[in-house]
Design a protein around this motif. Structure first.
Motif: not given
Length: 337
Positions: A93-103
C-alpha cells in the motif's frame, strides 16, 4: 505545499514527477472501469518512479502549449476516499496525501508522493481495464508505462537503497518545528540546517529569514526601512542607551531595573526601541556570557548616527530578543505546513 513550490511547479512541464489534470478523478459508484483504473495506475506509477524528491499530481490545471491554464476545482474530495480506493487494490500500500491548495482564489487538488521505501515495487492486486495484477507500472517521462524486466530490477534496487527514515518536506518541517519548540535546542544550529532545507526546496521566505539570522541584520543589505514594521518587529525591544561609558561597579546592591532607572535620571541615558542587528549566534553567546551576579547589566558599545553610544541590557532583555526570534521562526514553519 507552499506558494513558492506551487508557482515553481506550474511553470514546469509534465514529467516523470509531475502531472496536471483538468478535473478530479471520477469517484462515482457507476464510474466506467477505465476511470477506476486511472487513479490506481497513477498512484502506482508515481510511487514506483525512481527519484530523489517528492512527486506531484495537481488537479485543476490543464497543460497548455506555452503555459499551464489554471482552472481550479469546484470542490475537493476528502483524502480518505482516495486512500480507500487504493487500499485493497495494490500491494504494497503506497504512501501519499491528497489535500486542497488555495491559489489566486481558486482551489486545486494536490496529490503528493514522498520518496518512500517499500519491500518491493507496487503493483495491482485486482484486474481492471488497463491494469494487470502483479505488473509493475512507473512513469516514463510524462506518461505511465509498464516496466520491463530490467526496469523492475532497477526500481527494486532503488527501493532497497532508500533509508527507512527518508522524510518528506512536511515531515522535515514538522521535525524542525519540534526542535524550535524545545527551548533547550540551539536556535543558531536549527537555522543553519533550515537554510540548507530552504535552498533545496526553494522556499524564499524561509531562506531570507535564515540568511538574515545567520549573518545578522544589515540595513539596505538584507532589510530596508520599510521592513522594520511589521516584518522585523520581533527584533525590536526597549533598551537603555547612553552617550557615556558608565562604571557599573559603582551601583552595587541595586537591582538591574533600579540601576537603569538611575542611569536615565542621573546620567543622561534614555529608553529607546532598538532593532537589534546581531546574529542569532551572537545573541546566544551574549546570553551565555552574561554576568552571573544578581544586579548584572551588560554594557555594549555601538554606533548611532556616527557617534559612539553605550547600550545597557539586563539579562531578561537579551532573553526576550532570543525568544522572539524563536517565536517568529515557529510561526514561519507553521505557515509552511
Amino acid at each position: 505545499m507552499t506558494k513558492e513550490i506551487f508557482e515553481k511547479l506550474i511553470k514546469e512541464s509534465e514529467s516523470s514527477t509531475l502531472d496536471f489534470k483538468r478535473s478530479e478523478y471520477d469517484f462515482s459508484s457507476n464510474a466506467p472501469e477505465n476511470k477506476k483504473a486511472e487513479l490506481i495506475k497513477d498512484i502506482i506509477s508515481f510511487s514506483n518512479t525512481i527519484r530523489k524528491e517528492t512527486a506531484y499530481i495537481i488537479l485543476g490545471i490543464e497543460e497548455g502549449d506555452s503555459k499551464q491554464v489554471l482552472i481550479g476545482l469546484p470542490q475537493i474530495t476528502d483524502d480518505s476516499i482516495l486512500q480507500q480506493k487504493i487500499k485493497g487494490s495494490v500491494f504494497p500500500v503506497p504512501t501519499f496525501r491528497y489535500y486542497p491548495f488555495l491559489y489566486e482564489n481558486m482551489i486545486f487538488g494536490i496529490i503528493e508522493f514522498p520518496v518512500k521505501k517499500y519491500v518491493k515495487p507496487i503493483s495491482p492486486t485486482v484486474k481492471l481495464k488497463g491494469l494487470q495484477p502483479g505488473t509493475v507500472y512507473f512513469r516514463r517521462n510524462s506518461s505511465n508505462d509498464e516496466a520491463n524486466a530490467t526496469e523492475v530490477i532497477e526500481i527494486n534496487e532503488w527501493l532497497n537503497s532508500l533509508s527507512e527514515s527518508h522524510q518528506s518536506f512536511e515531515e522535515l518541517i514538522h521535525k524542525y518545528l519540534l526542535e524550535v519548540l524545545d527551548d533547550s535546542k540551539s536556535l543558531s544550529t536549527i537555522i543553519v540546517n533550515l537554510l540548507a532545507l530552504s535552498k533545496k526546496y526553494d522556499i524564499i521566505t524561509l531562506k531570507e529569514f535564515c540568511e538574515r539570522e545567520i549573518k545578522g541584520l544589515a540595513k539596505d543589505v538584507n532589510y530596508s526601512e520599510n521592513d522594520m514594521f511589521p516584518n522585523l518587529s520581533y527584533r525590536s525591544k526597549t533598551v537603555t542607551i547612553s552617550p557615556y561609558e558608565i562604571n557599573l561597579s559603582a551601583f552595587g546592591g541595586y537591582k538591574p531595573r533600579e540601576v537603569l532607572q538611575m542611569l536615565r535620571n542621573q546620567y543622561g541615558a534614555w529608553e529607546q526601541q532598538l532593532l537589534l542587528e546581531y546574529s542569532t549566534l551572537k545573541i546566544e553567546n551574549h546570553i551565555k556570557e552574561f554576568p552571573k551576579y544578581d544586579n548584572a547589566l551588560m554594557q555594549i558599545k555601538d554606533k548611532m548616527n556616527g557617534e559612539d553610544i553605550y547600550i545597557y541590557f539586563d539579562h531578561q532583555v537579551f532573553v526576550s530578543y532570543y525568544h522572539s526570534i524563536r517565536e517568529e521562526l515557529k510561526n514561519l514553519l507553521i505557515s509552511l505546513l
